[in-house]
Design a protein around this motif. Structure first.
Motif, PDB file in Angstrom:
ATOM      1  N   GLN A 147       0.840  -1.247  -0.194  1.00  0.00           N
ATOM      2  CA  GLN A 147       0.099  -0.141  -0.108  1.00  0.00           C
ATOM      3  C   GLN A 147       0.833   1.231  -0.037  1.00  0.00           C
ATOM      4  O   GLN A 147       0.414   2.362  -0.274  1.00  0.00           O
ATOM      5  CB  GLN A 147      -0.880  -0.047   1.241  1.00  0.00           C
ATOM      6  N   ILE A 148       2.227   1.074   0.094  1.00  0.00           N
ATOM      7  CA  ILE A 148       3.076   2.272   0.121  1.00  0.00           C
ATOM      8  C   ILE A 148       3.831   2.498  -1.294  1.00  0.00           C
ATOM      9  O   ILE A 148       4.337   1.651  -1.866  1.00  0.00           O
ATOM     10  CB  ILE A 148       4.280   2.092   1.047  1.00  0.00           C
ATOM     11  N   PRO A 149       3.461   3.656  -1.819  1.00  0.00           N
ATOM     12  CA  PRO A 149       4.116   3.881  -3.152  1.00  0.00           C
ATOM     13  C   PRO A 149       5.657   3.723  -3.042  1.00  0.00           C
ATOM     14  O   PRO A 149       6.408   4.101  -2.177  1.00  0.00           O
ATOM     15  CB  PRO A 149       3.703   5.243  -3.550  1.00  0.00           C
ATOM     16  N   VAL A 150       6.337   3.049  -3.991  1.00  0.00           N
ATOM     17  CA  VAL A 150       7.711   2.979  -4.193  1.00  0.00           C
ATOM     18  C   VAL A 150       8.166   3.746  -5.653  1.00  0.00           C
ATOM     19  O   VAL A 150       7.654   3.162  -6.575  1.00  0.00           O
ATOM     20  CB  VAL A 150       8.040   1.251  -4.128  1.00  0.00           C
ATOM     21  N   VAL A 151       9.034   4.466  -5.383  1.00  0.00           N
ATOM     22  CA  VAL A 151       9.549   5.141  -6.653  1.00  0.00           C
ATOM     23  C   VAL A 151      11.116   4.486  -6.670  1.00  0.00           C
ATOM     24  O   VAL A 151      11.793   4.741  -5.904  1.00  0.00           O
ATOM     25  CB  VAL A 151       9.750   6.779  -6.404  1.00  0.00           C
ATOM     26  N   GLU A 152      11.198   4.013  -7.821  1.00  0.00           N
ATOM     27  CA  GLU A 152      12.658   3.328  -8.054  1.00  0.00           C
ATOM     28  C   GLU A 152      13.424   4.275  -9.102  1.00  0.00           C
ATOM     29  O   GLU A 152      12.795   4.575 -10.127  1.00  0.00           O
ATOM     30  CB  GLU A 152      12.327   1.875  -8.719  1.00  0.00           C
ATOM     31  N   SER A 153      14.822   4.213  -8.770  1.00  0.00           N
ATOM     32  CA  SER A 153      15.577   4.924  -9.767  1.00  0.00           C
ATOM     33  C   SER A 153      17.118   4.439  -9.609  1.00  0.00           C
ATOM     34  O   SER A 153      17.540   4.751  -8.556  1.00  0.00           O
ATOM     35  CB  SER A 153      15.602   6.373  -9.544  1.00  0.00           C
ATOM     36  N   ASP A 154      17.605   3.845 -10.603  1.00  0.00           N
ATOM     37  CA  ASP A 154      19.313   3.787 -10.467  1.00  0.00           C
ATOM     38  C   ASP A 154      19.725   2.876  -9.305  1.00  0.00           C
ATOM     39  O   ASP A 154      20.505   3.490  -8.763  1.00  0.00           O
ATOM     40  CB  ASP A 154      19.752   4.896 -11.026  1.00  0.00           C
ATOM     41  N   GLY A 155      19.051   1.761  -8.998  1.00  0.00           N
ATOM     42  CA  GLY A 155      19.406   1.153  -7.595  1.00  0.00           C
ATOM     43  C   GLY A 155      19.025   1.591  -6.336  1.00  0.00           C
ATOM     44  O   GLY A 155      19.367   1.387  -5.176  1.00  0.00           O
ATOM     45  N   MET A 156      18.076   2.580  -6.317  1.00  0.00           N
ATOM     46  CA  MET A 156      17.360   3.150  -5.146  1.00  0.00           C
ATOM     47  C   MET A 156      15.827   2.860  -5.357  1.00  0.00           C
ATOM     48  O   MET A 156      15.385   3.187  -6.258  1.00  0.00           O
ATOM     49  CB  MET A 156      17.761   4.745  -5.342  1.00  0.00           C
ATOM     50  N   LYS A 157      15.492   2.635  -3.890  1.00  0.00           N
ATOM     51  CA  LYS A 157      13.863   2.421  -3.919  1.00  0.00           C
ATOM     52  C   LYS A 157      13.620   3.273  -2.755  1.00  0.00           C
ATOM     53  O   LYS A 157      14.089   3.369  -1.687  1.00  0.00           O
ATOM     54  CB  LYS A 157      13.503   0.963  -3.368  1.00  0.00           C
ATOM     55  N   LEU A 158      12.551   4.497  -3.083  1.00  0.00           N
ATOM     56  CA  LEU A 158      12.027   5.298  -2.000  1.00  0.00           C
ATOM     57  C   LEU A 158      10.722   4.618  -1.657  1.00  0.00           C
ATOM     58  O   LEU A 158       9.746   4.753  -2.471  1.00  0.00           O
ATOM     59  CB  LEU A 158      12.105   6.696  -2.737  1.00  0.00           C
ATOM     60  N   HIS A 159      10.747   4.289  -0.440  1.00  0.00           N
ATOM     61  CA  HIS A 159       9.218   4.188   0.135  1.00  0.00           C
ATOM     62  C   HIS A 159       8.575   5.315   0.625  1.00  0.00           C
ATOM     63  O   HIS A 159       8.898   5.982   1.727  1.00  0.00           O
ATOM     64  CB  HIS A 159       9.478   2.987   1.297  1.00  0.00           C
ATOM     65  N   LEU A 160       7.417   5.749  -0.151  1.00  0.00           N
ATOM     66  CA  LEU A 160       6.897   7.137   0.286  1.00  0.00           C
ATOM     67  C   LEU A 160       5.700   6.988   1.181  1.00  0.00           C
ATOM     68  O   LEU A 160       4.560   6.427   0.830  1.00  0.00           O
ATOM     69  CB  LEU A 160       6.309   7.596  -1.022  1.00  0.00           C
ATOM     70  N   VAL A 161       6.026   7.066   2.354  1.00  0.00           N
ATOM     71  CA  VAL A 161       5.070   6.994   3.327  1.00  0.00           C
ATOM     72  C   VAL A 161       4.288   8.042   3.697  1.00  0.00           C
ATOM     73  O   VAL A 161       3.039   7.884   3.545  1.00  0.00           O
ATOM     74  CB  VAL A 161       5.767   6.787   4.883  1.00  0.00           C
ATOM     75  N   SER A 162       4.778   9.408   3.575  1.00  0.00           N
ATOM     76  CA  SER A 162       3.888  10.607   3.616  1.00  0.00           C
ATOM     77  C   SER A 162       4.526  11.794   2.885  1.00  0.00           C
ATOM     78  O   SER A 162       5.667  11.628   2.547  1.00  0.00           O
ATOM     79  CB  SER A 162       3.513  11.054   5.087  1.00  0.00           C
ATOM     80  N   GLY A 163       3.922  12.696   2.365  1.00  0.00           N
ATOM     81  CA  GLY A 163       4.212  13.688   1.577  1.00  0.00           C
ATOM     82  C   GLY A 163       4.136  13.473   0.186  1.00  0.00           C
ATOM     83  O   GLY A 163       3.591  12.451  -0.326  1.00  0.00           O
ATOM     84  N   ASP A 164       4.873  14.209  -0.607  1.00  0.00           N
ATOM     85  CA  ASP A 164       4.720  14.409  -2.109  1.00  0.00           C
ATOM     86  C   ASP A 164       6.260  13.977  -2.763  1.00  0.00           C
ATOM     87  O   ASP A 164       6.792  14.787  -2.061  1.00  0.00           O
ATOM     88  CB  ASP A 164       3.809  15.250  -2.727  1.00  0.00           C
ATOM     89  N   TRP A 165       6.417  13.156  -3.711  1.00  0.00           N
ATOM     90  CA  TRP A 165       7.839  12.982  -4.293  1.00  0.00           C
ATOM     91  C   TRP A 165       7.640  13.009  -5.955  1.00  0.00           C
ATOM     92  O   TRP A 165       6.695  11.916  -6.411  1.00  0.00           O
ATOM     93  CB  TRP A 165       8.425  11.877  -3.917  1.00  0.00           C
ATOM     94  N   GLN A 166       7.943  14.021  -6.469  1.00  0.00           N
ATOM     95  CA  GLN A 166       8.064  13.967  -7.960  1.00  0.00           C
ATOM     96  C   GLN A 166       6.557  13.595  -8.521  1.00  0.00           C
ATOM     97  O   GLN A 166       6.463  12.669  -9.398  1.00  0.00           O
ATOM     98  CB  GLN A 166       8.873  13.105  -8.577  1.00  0.00           C
ATOM     99  N   GLY A 167       5.425  14.254  -7.951  1.00  0.00           N
ATOM    100  CA  GLY A 167       4.024  13.908  -8.574  1.00  0.00           C
ATOM    101  C   GLY A 167       3.392  12.753  -7.931  1.00  0.00           C
ATOM    102  O   GLY A 167       2.273  12.602  -7.939  1.00  0.00           O
ATOM    103  N   THR A 168       4.073  12.093  -7.083  1.00  0.00           N
ATOM    104  CA  THR A 168       3.363  10.769  -6.313  1.00  0.00           C
ATOM    105  C   THR A 168       3.269  11.232  -4.851  1.00  0.00           C
ATOM    106  O   THR A 168       3.954  11.700  -4.208  1.00  0.00           O
ATOM    107  CB  THR A 168       4.450   9.709  -6.385  1.00  0.00           C
ATOM    108  N   ALA A 169       2.134  10.783  -4.510  1.00  0.00           N
ATOM    109  CA  ALA A 169       1.564  11.177  -3.020  1.00  0.00           C
ATOM    110  C   ALA A 169       1.815   9.747  -2.193  1.00  0.00           C
ATOM    111  O   ALA A 169       1.818   8.820  -2.519  1.00  0.00           O
ATOM    112  CB  ALA A 169       0.151  11.401  -2.842  1.00  0.00           C
TER     113      ALA A 169
END
Length: 286
Positions: A147-169
């Motif tokens: 249920q937690i959005p994951v933004v992946e980029s070049d060997g990195m996974k950002l688990h987005l718990v709260s806030g906004d990141w590059q258009g993802t909530a």
């Protein structure tokens, strides 16, 4: 032009085991009381429980005046509270509890974990609330990993718990606009955060080694950052980093045990209300 926040000091997480639970705490510590709105971090584990274990030792206890954000890196965590809400959150999930006006909860191991054992690693972060929200109605949100959005980029996974990141909530909407994530980074991966001027920034390396604006930070260390508006993290090895930022709360902090308020009188009132059985307000479940 961006101004990187310098690393002023590193604060190692000091060992403070709770029964047989391996526990380390970087804040509060001997060199730091809080990181602005971020008040407290317990790093439990990593460790492996044997079959037939007693599980986590956090039986019923009260809170008022702040929020707890719990990251389950490995294992499972059962939550129960005085409003009757129950959940079991598994590896990769997060529990976000707004204690607000008062709640009694317990965080224990599920029966299956106590029976079978297994690996366990949990981070619990306390986040302050401003005076206008300290007595807000309590709330509990439990989200599983998927249920937690994951933004992946070049060997990195950002688990987005709260806030906004590059258009993802993020999965959870914070009452105070807190941005919170945990990062899984492979060696050589990097990520940069900007627009951080005037924000309280929390950066804790749970595993591995990461360069933060050019300063090497090893696992079990909190980086205290100075003025600036950007942070770049570069992984020197496989790493896990807890990273967040929040609006400063320019108010007195008076904490005692499980309560965080603005005055000593409010702490006394919290104890009196708890002893009078008033910590059972309805919980909004998200």
């Amino acid at each position: 032009m961006s101004q990187p926040k310098p690393v002023l000091r590193l604060h190692p997480a000091e060992r403070d085991d709770i029964a047989d639970l391996v526990t380390r705490r970087p804040v509060p510590g001997r060199g730091i009381n809080n990181v602005g709105a971020f008040l407290f971090l317990n790093h439990h584990g990593p460790q492996t429980y044997k079959p037939g274990n007693r599980g986590l030792p956090f039986g019923p206890h009260p809170h008022r005046g702040f929020e707890t954000v719990t990251f389950i890196l490995e294992g499972d965590l059962a939550h129960r509270d005085s409003a009757g809400h129950e959940s079991i959150i598994s590896q990769g999930g997060v529990q976000w509890m707004t204690a607000g006006s008062g709640l009694v909860h317990e965080e224990v191991s599920p029966e299956a974990f106590k029976r079978n054992g297994g690996p366990m690693e949990i981070l619990q972060l306390w986040v302050n609330l401003p005076s206008k929200l300290k007595m807000v109605q309590p709330r509990y949100v439990g989200v599983q990993a998927d249920q937690i959005p994951v933004v992946e980029s070049d060997g990195m996974k950002l688990h987005l718990v709260s806030g906004d990141w590059q258009g993802t909530a993020g999965a959870i909407e914070s009452l105070t606009g807190v941005f919170m994530t945990w990062l899984e980074m492979k060696a050589g991966s990097r990520i940069a955060f900007d627009a951080l001027a005037g924000r309280d920034v929390f950066a804790y390396v749970a595993r591995g080694e990461v360069s933060i604006n050019g300063t090497a930070v090893k696992g079990f260390n909190l980086a205290e950052l100075g003025a600036g508006d950007s942070v770049e993290l570069v992984a020197g090895s496989e790493a896990v980093v807890l990273f967040g930022h929040a609006e400063p709360i320019d108010e007195p902090i008076v904490s005692h045990g499980p309560f965080v308020m603005n005055t000593v009188a409010e702490i006394h009132e919290a104890y009196a209300d708890y002893q009078a059985g008033k910590f059972s307000a309805p919980v909004n479940v998200g």
